[in-house]
Write a protein that holds these residues in place. Structure first.
Motif, PDB file in Angstrom:
ATOM      1  N   THR A 235     -46.859 -15.987 -33.756  1.00 17.69           N
ATOM      2  CA  THR A 235     -46.739 -16.417 -32.360  1.00 17.69           C
ATOM      3  C   THR A 235     -45.519 -15.813 -31.668  1.00 17.69           C
ATOM      4  O   THR A 235     -45.522 -15.656 -30.442  1.00 17.69           O
ATOM      5  CB  THR A 235     -46.648 -17.944 -32.260  1.00 17.69           C
ATOM      6  N   ASN A 238     -46.047 -12.975 -29.343  1.00 18.69           N
ATOM      7  CA  ASN A 238     -46.666 -13.222 -28.040  1.00 18.69           C
ATOM      8  C   ASN A 238     -45.615 -13.480 -26.974  1.00 18.69           C
ATOM      9  O   ASN A 238     -45.956 -13.647 -25.799  1.00 18.69           O
ATOM     10  CB  ASN A 238     -47.623 -14.419 -28.119  1.00 18.69           C
ATOM     11  N   ALA A 255     -46.498  -9.701 -24.793  1.00 17.90           N
ATOM     12  CA  ALA A 255     -47.328  -9.958 -25.984  1.00 17.90           C
ATOM     13  C   ALA A 255     -47.698  -8.633 -26.627  1.00 17.90           C
ATOM     14  O   ALA A 255     -48.185  -7.717 -25.946  1.00 17.90           O
ATOM     15  CB  ALA A 255     -48.587 -10.731 -25.597  1.00 17.90           C
ATOM     16  N   THR A 257     -49.796  -5.973 -28.227  1.00 21.50           N
ATOM     17  CA  THR A 257     -51.242  -5.757 -28.112  1.00 21.50           C
ATOM     18  C   THR A 257     -51.749  -4.567 -28.913  1.00 21.50           C
ATOM     19  O   THR A 257     -52.955  -4.452 -29.143  1.00 21.50           O
ATOM     20  CB  THR A 257     -51.638  -5.548 -26.645  1.00 21.50           C
TER      21      THR A 257
END
Length: 379
Positions: A235, A238, A255, A257
């Protein structure tokens, strides 16, 4: 003589009393005076913290496309201005459609002719087949009639293709936004001639900056730490802190990606991408950023208030207070800022140290103070 002896002994006694009184005063001065400066001190906090490593990067629009002219003609209108935000499908340019509208009408007429010819040829073929049954015509006549019908059918397909092509060219006369985004300035103004029939001519560029993509590179060795950290706490990737020097060091959360599938052998780095929602519309394509990538956890990190750290030619320092309540100039090595107000100290003090948090400009090395502890630290 007796009187002189008496006065001599009296003088010696007074001198002894004065001497003892002076010694007593000197001894008491070694203690902390009630007039000593009171300063607030704290023990460093000791916590488990996530550490980051900074990497330079650049921003890219979520999508970017050149707006081009694909036909020849004069630009009639350009309804937008550079910098405008436009919706998907918005008309950006119109090119004189006269010749292309004529081409459409000609193609429609050619298609109608081909349909008529096919209708005639198909009827003739059917008639020839009936005539062949009564031996009124030869088999070769039937074959010829069928060939004429097939040619007419092929002519229809060619005419349909020509009509579709002419309609496509006509549609190119109205240039629309392929997606919602912000427009650049135009390369050509109304009245200018576009020669886009041979090769597309760029008229402008549109940027979808509803979200911004940050691209940066990480060393191969450091990426292994990232993988291990991500496996334990996905997490945090993010909410990667990204600062923008061009925006007054404004900090955004990105975040992660994308991770490149292979290492760049020429640089020994991986390319990573992170996405930032551009909710305030302040971010643009091509901005320089600093990515503070989480790379691991440090247990029992020593933290002090960042405002208590001074800087001189030798580097960073804090004022600590010894057990005898003496101020000590203490050089330290520091790490990153934590929770906006605490600084990681990697060397110079321990969790048991007491450091000055107030009256920083009034204290000096070797000064006796009256320390007032405001906390006991977090241990």
């Amino acid at each position: 003589m007796k009187h002189l002896s008496f006065y001599f002994r009296l003088a010696v006694a007074v001198a002894a009393v004065v001497t003892l009184s002076g010694c007593g005063e000197k001894k008491s001065s070694s203690k902390v005076s009630g007039d000593a400066l009171s300063v607030s001190v704290e023990h460093p906090q000791v916590r488990s913290v996530m550490i980051h490593k900074s990497y330079p990067g650049y921003t890219y629009a979520n999508a970017k496309a050149d707006i081009v002219g694909r036909v020849n003609g004069t630009i009639l209108t350009r309804p937008y201005s550079g910098g405008d935000y436009v919706a998907k499908g918005t008309v950006l340019f119109t090119i004189d459609p006269s010749q292309y509208a004529d081409a459409v009408r000609q193609a429609e007429a050619a298609l109608a002719t081909a349909n008529s010819q096919y209708e005639y040829a198909s009827r003739q073929y059917e008639a020839m087949k009936l005539a062949l049954e009564s031996d009124a015509v030869s088999a070769m006549d039937v074959v010829q009639a069928r060939s004429n019908m097939e040619q007419a059918r092929a002519s229809i397909k060619r005419s349909e293709a020509a009509l579709a092509d002419s309609r496509t060219n006509l549609s190119y006369c109205t240039v629309r936004a392929p997606f919602a985004g912000r427009m650049s300035g135009a390369t050509l103004d109304p009245g200018a001639y576009v020669s886009g029939g041979g090769a597309p001519v760029t008229l402008a560029t549109i940027y979808d900056d509803s979200k911004i993509v940050v691209v940066f590179n990480v060393e191969d060795s450091q990426y292994q730490h990232v993988l291990a950290t991500q496996a334990d706490n996905d997490t945090i990737y993010n909410n990667i802190p990204v600062s923008f020097p061009d925006e007054g060091n404004s900090v955004y959360s990105a975040a992660l990606t994308y991770t490149a599938p292979a290492i760049d052998k020429s640089t020994g780095t991986f390319t990573l991408k992170a996405s930032i929602p551009n909710t305030r519309g302040l971010l643009r394509d091509g901005m320089y950023v600093t990515v503070n990538l989480p790379v691991g956890v440090v247990d029992n990190a020593v933290l002090v208030k960042d405002s208590s750290i001074g800087t001189d030619q030798l580097g960073n320092y804090v004022y600590t207070v010894s057990d005898s309540n003496t101020v000590v100039y203490t050089p330290i090595k520091t790490g990153e800022l934590f929770e906006d107000s605490l600084r990681i100290v990697t060397d110079g003090i321990s969790k048991d140290s007491r450091y000055v948090t107030s009256a920083m400009l009034k204290v000096r090395d070797g000064m006796r103070v009256n320390p007032v502890t405001s906390n006991a630290g977090v241990k």
